[in-house]
Design a protein around this motif. Structure first.
Motif, PDB file in Angstrom:
ATOM      1  N   GLU A 270       0.836  -1.211   0.000  1.00  0.00           N
ATOM      2  CA  GLU A 270       0.000   0.000   0.000  1.00  0.00           C
ATOM      3  C   GLU A 270       0.865   1.253   0.000  1.00  0.00           C
ATOM      4  O   GLU A 270       1.896   1.293   0.667  1.00  0.00           O
TER       5      GLU A 270
ATOM      6  N   LEU B  35      -1.810   8.085  -0.400  1.00  0.00           N
ATOM      7  CA  LEU B  35      -1.748   9.270  -1.273  1.00  0.00           C
ATOM      8  C   LEU B  35      -1.506  10.499  -0.394  1.00  0.00           C
ATOM      9  O   LEU B  35      -2.161  10.668   0.641  1.00  0.00           O
TER      10      LEU B  35
ATOM     11  N   ASP C 279      -6.110  14.613  -4.360  1.00  0.00           N
ATOM     12  CA  ASP C 279      -7.087  13.527  -4.475  1.00  0.00           C
ATOM     13  C   ASP C 279      -6.889  12.837  -5.829  1.00  0.00           C
ATOM     14  O   ASP C 279      -6.142  13.321  -6.673  1.00  0.00           O
ATOM     15  N   VAL C 280      -7.546  11.692  -5.989  1.00  0.00           N
ATOM     16  CA  VAL C 280      -7.357  10.907  -7.215  1.00  0.00           C
ATOM     17  C   VAL C 280      -8.561  11.084  -8.127  1.00  0.00           C
ATOM     18  O   VAL C 280      -9.698  11.029  -7.677  1.00  0.00           O
TER      19      VAL C 280
ATOM     20  N   ALA D 246      -9.906   9.127 -11.372  1.00  0.00           N
ATOM     21  CA  ALA D 246      -9.616   7.908 -12.139  1.00  0.00           C
ATOM     22  C   ALA D 246     -10.685   7.703 -13.202  1.00  0.00           C
ATOM     23  O   ALA D 246     -11.835   8.089 -13.013  1.00  0.00           O
TER      24      ALA D 246
ATOM     25  N   ALA E 182      -5.202   6.680 -13.553  1.00  0.00           N
ATOM     26  CA  ALA E 182      -5.394   7.343 -12.257  1.00  0.00           C
ATOM     27  C   ALA E 182      -4.556   8.608 -12.295  1.00  0.00           C
ATOM     28  O   ALA E 182      -3.377   8.561 -12.668  1.00  0.00           O
TER      29      ALA E 182
ATOM     30  N   LEU F 253      -0.352   6.397  -7.348  1.00  0.00           N
ATOM     31  CA  LEU F 253      -1.254   6.296  -8.508  1.00  0.00           C
ATOM     32  C   LEU F 253      -1.248   4.884  -9.088  1.00  0.00           C
ATOM     33  O   LEU F 253      -2.305   4.345  -9.467  1.00  0.00           O
TER      34      LEU F 253
ATOM     35  N   VAL G 175      -3.360   2.721  -6.843  1.00  0.00           N
ATOM     36  CA  VAL G 175      -4.804   2.959  -7.026  1.00  0.00           C
ATOM     37  C   VAL G 175      -5.302   2.146  -8.222  1.00  0.00           C
ATOM     38  O   VAL G 175      -6.336   1.460  -8.154  1.00  0.00           O
ATOM     39  N   ASN G 176      -4.564   2.190  -9.323  1.00  0.00           N
ATOM     40  CA  ASN G 176      -4.987   1.429 -10.515  1.00  0.00           C
ATOM     41  C   ASN G 176      -5.035  -0.069 -10.222  1.00  0.00           C
ATOM     42  O   ASN G 176      -5.988  -0.760 -10.613  1.00  0.00           O
TER      43      ASN G 176
END
Ligand SMILES: CC(C)(COP(=O)(O)OP(=O)(O)OC[C@H]1O[C@@H](n2cnc3c(N)ncnc32)[C@H](O)[C@@H]1OP(=O)(O)O)[C@@H](O)C(=O)NCCC(=O)NCCS
Length: 317
Positions: A156, A159, A164-165, A167, A224, A269, A272-273
């Motif tokens: 993990e 971020l 913020d993300v 996507a 992302a 990033l 996240v993907n």
């Protein structure tokens, strides 16, 4: 042995060509990633505006034993071609590769190209035939990258709180397109390419749209991006492809814009993907130059390990 140009309108011939490529490339490379049949079908049946592609095959007793592909860029880099040659193990050291190469060179010369570039990927311990062949046709090394692999889930990466993300899958939403095109063009300028003398691809909205539309026919595209909370400015993005039906992902670009570096946004990033992938996707492949320290560290921290070495070579003509 006969050398023939592939008829891209013939579906049986396309499948036989692709099957021979797969078998030739995978013979000595367990970690090889090749273009899926579906992705090859898109390239072969709907030519794009920015590249002219031709395929050849070496045929012995009705069997395709070797394949070659030549890509001639039509927008940038119009002095060069990109080529790949592959021969089934049982037919190697018999002049098949050289015969295919001679076709590629003749076509590239006829189109006014002065050099041909290619990628040779080898095992870490055993250099393999590709480099010997490249040397035999006069290639010089220009750049090299590690091919890395990570099993999912990866470590993990939180971020940074200032971002913020955003996507999306497939086509970039209209409201983010201008920022995304700017980041993609920055990426094309920033990515290390060693001694390779190549012009960066310049995207505009239309070219991005065409590329998205073509890629979506064969891949699940996942992006992302990091957006700074205070002013809405985008700081970076990461682009992942999953071929339809595949159990692996192919990590393409990851860029953090210069003013946003130092916050571990690249790793966050990517993570996240990967977290959003369906269960059947178990591994992700990526390519990074060993000299790209920031990205190499990002990758190894996520759990990527080097499995192969990719050498970019060039043959002057
Ligand atoms: C590289 C490859 C295409 C060569 O095909 P091939 O049909 O065996 O090549 P050829 O018989 O025409 O060989 C031409 C010359 O390349 C060199 N060569 C080929 N294989 C070699 C090897 N294993 N070690 C050292 N040199 C080699 C030799 O100089 C050879 O001439 P020679 O046999 O007279 O000594 C084949 O091994 C292959 O498909 N490898 C996997 C895919 C790949 O790496 N492609 C190259 C990147 S595009």
């Amino acid at each position: 042995m006969k050398i023939e140009e592939l008829d891209p309108t013939d579906p049986v011939a396309r499948r036989a060509w692709h099957d021979a490529l797969e078998r030739a490339v995978r013979a000595d490379r367990p970690y090889a990633l090749t273009t899926t049949l579906e992705a090859f079908e898109v390239l072969a049946t709907s030519p794009g505006r920015h590249a002219d592609r031709t395929w050849w095959q070496a045929v012995v007793d009705g069997e395709v034993v070797g394949t070659a592909e030549l890509e001639l860029p039509l927008t940038e880099n119009t002095d060069l071609g990109w080529a790949e040659v592959a021969v089934l193990p049982a037919h190697r050291r018999d002049g098949v590769g050289r015969a295919l190469w001679n076709e590629v060179v003749a076509r590239a010369r006829a189109a006014g190209r002065r050099r041909i570039g290619g990628e040779v990927t080898t095992d870490l311990a055993v250099p393999g035939a590709g480099l010997g062949f490249a040397a035999a046709v006069g290639a010089v090394e220009k750049h090299h990258e590690d091919h890395l692999l990570a099993e999912l889930p990866v470590a993990e990466v939180p971020l940074h709180e200032a971002y913020d993300v955003v996507a999306w899958r497939g086509r970039c939403p209209d409201e983010h397109r201008a920022a995304y095109v700017a980041m993609r063009n920055q990426m094309n300028l920033d990515v290390p390419t060693g001694d390779l003398d190549v012009e960066a691809t310049v995207l505009d909205d239309e070219r991005l749209a065409t590329s998205e539309e073509r890629l979506m026919r064969a891949y699940d595209l996942r992006v992302a991006a990091a957006r700074r909370r205070s002013d809405g400015v985008f700081g970076g993005y990461s682009l992942l492809f999953v071929p339809h039906g595949a159990d692996y992902g192919w990590q393409d670009d990851t860029l953090v814009m210069p003013a946003h570096r130092g916050h571990r946004l690249g790793g966050a990033l990517k993570a996240v993907n990967y977290a959003g992938l369906p269960d059947e996707v178990g591994v992700v492949h990526t390519w990074t130059a060993p000299t790209n320290t920031a990205m190499h560290r990002t990758n190894t921290a996520l759990g990527f390990r080097v499995v192969e070495r990719m050498v970019e070579v060039e043959v002057p003509m």
